[in-house]
Write an enzyme that holds these catalytic residues in place. Sequence first.
Site, PDB file in Angstrom:
ATOM      1  CB  VAL A 163      12.402  41.566  29.907  1.00 44.12           C
ATOM      2  CG1 VAL A 163      11.018  41.409  28.974  1.00 44.12           C
ATOM      3  CG2 VAL A 163      12.924  40.398  30.326  1.00 44.12           C
ATOM      4  CB  CYS A 170      20.645  52.335  29.057  1.00 44.77           C
ATOM      5  SG  CYS A 170      20.052  52.040  30.688  1.00 44.77           S
ATOM      6  CB  THR A 176      17.875  52.188  33.134  1.00 43.52           C
ATOM      7  OG1 THR A 176      17.269  51.694  31.952  1.00 43.52           O
ATOM      8  CG2 THR A 176      17.314  51.043  34.349  1.00 43.52           C
ATOM      9  N   GLY A 222      25.496  47.328  20.402  1.00 47.93           N
ATOM     10  CA  GLY A 222      24.913  48.310  20.057  1.00 47.93           C
ATOM     11  C   GLY A 222      25.915  49.038  19.422  1.00 47.93           C
TER      12      GLY A 222
HETATM   13  P1  IMP Z   1      25.128  49.777  23.564  1.00 44.54           P
HETATM   14  O1  IMP Z   1      26.053  48.833  23.121  1.00 44.54           O
HETATM   15  O2  IMP Z   1      26.597  50.250  24.787  1.00 44.54           O
HETATM   16  O3  IMP Z   1      25.337  50.750  22.891  1.00 44.54           O
HETATM   17  O4  IMP Z   1      24.093  48.816  24.395  1.00 44.54           O
HETATM   18  C1  IMP Z   1      23.252  48.845  23.993  1.00 44.54           C
HETATM   19  C2  IMP Z   1      22.342  47.760  25.491  1.00 44.54           C
HETATM   20  O5  IMP Z   1      21.554  48.684  25.820  1.00 44.54           O
HETATM   21  C3  IMP Z   1      21.600  46.566  24.791  1.00 44.54           C
HETATM   22  O6  IMP Z   1      21.983  45.392  24.104  1.00 44.54           O
HETATM   23  C4  IMP Z   1      20.453  46.509  25.840  1.00 44.54           C
HETATM   24  O7  IMP Z   1      20.766  45.512  26.772  1.00 44.54           O
HETATM   25  C5  IMP Z   1      20.356  48.114  26.089  1.00 44.54           C
HETATM   26  N1  IMP Z   1      19.089  48.617  25.536  1.00 44.54           N
HETATM   27  C6  IMP Z   1      18.646  48.662  24.244  1.00 44.54           C
HETATM   28  N2  IMP Z   1      17.863  49.677  24.201  1.00 44.54           N
HETATM   29  C7  IMP Z   1      17.843  50.121  25.807  1.00 44.54           C
HETATM   30  C8  IMP Z   1      17.614  51.324  26.630  1.00 44.54           C
HETATM   31  O8  IMP Z   1      16.247  52.162  25.965  1.00 44.54           O
HETATM   32  N3  IMP Z   1      16.843  51.297  27.839  1.00 44.54           N
HETATM   33  C9  IMP Z   1      18.305  50.449  28.369  1.00 44.54           C
HETATM   34  N4  IMP Z   1      18.748  49.898  27.932  1.00 44.54           N
HETATM   35  C10 IMP Z   1      18.445  49.684  26.822  1.00 44.54           C
END
Ligand code: IMP
Length: 340
Positions: free
Chosen positions: A118, A175, A177, A229
Amino acid sequence: MKTMVSLSYDDVLLVPQYSDIRSRKEIDIGTMLGSFRLDLPVISSPMDTVTEALMASHMGLAGGLGVIHRYCSIDRQAKLIRQQKHGTKAAAIGVTGDFHDRARSVVAMGAEILCIDVAHGHHSLMEAAIKQLKDTFGDTVHIMAGNVATLEGFNALAEWGANSIRCNIGGGSICSTRIQTGHGVPGLQTIMDCAKTGMDAAIIADGGIRNSGDAVKALAAGADAVMLGSMLAGTRESCGTEVVHIDGVAHKTYRGMASEEAQQDWRGSASSLEGVSATIPMKGSVDDVLGELDNGIRSGLSYSGARTLAELQARAKFTRQTAAGISESGTHILGLSNVR
Ligand code: IMP
């Protein structure tokens, strides 16, 4: 009102230190996630454009871990768990609705790690969910929980029974947020803060990691593993999207799970948008991405003179960069084209 200065990955560098390491083979980057050993401290994110059975299998083969996402029916998720051929098995669940049935179903299919996934994990719903899962499974499954942005949040989840905790709110590449809500803590600071814990739960640096250098900084700051991600999206093994050609180049979609597109797909409506969707060029096989990460992390340890992650954390010295330092730290060759 209290304010504090918080650091993120580009704000710091690790200071190179004396090393007697002759080969990256001397370095062990293995880590413990509760009772599970990962040879590679890398976990693929439970997102519907990142981790299904194929990605989880390749993560397992490389020594890491893949967490199968929850944005599908319980039956489909159980099938994905069954289809995963290699590795330790992990599946995401939520904290409301069908989460308990989902947990039972994926555990019955062989999931050994339940990831309670979450956006704001320091929450009464998380406490209730962990309690219910503990009542059902006792200590027979590993509980990964999150996300949290503070030491208080980390300690609370650990006290409620989480074995590993995803740390960072608002730092993911897709993200929004922090834009939407004004809340979050820069990612590296969250790791530095959570690393002060006295609780026995593993720290997972999740979101905002763009390269092996960021991964090394997170591990040096106290993370036991990094969750990725965008670095793994757009590979052949990433799931969920068609390959589209743009100007002759193959692309795949990578999207936040709180983006409009993702919400429409998994629940038929969208509200509280906290993510975006993007189309990214394909990168080939995830095996190559993980191979480069493995090498980069090993090289990082060797610059700190460390043979293990524990040694890295003990020896790490961070230095702050100025804006000029940040610009010098990126490639910055002048006046030439064709730089690859
Ligand atoms: P990245 O490796 O910087 O692309 O971040 C991946 C992480 O972003 C995931 O493991 C989640 O914790 C977070 N995440 C995934 N979807 C969302 C979203 O829609 N909003 C905010 N955080 C997200």
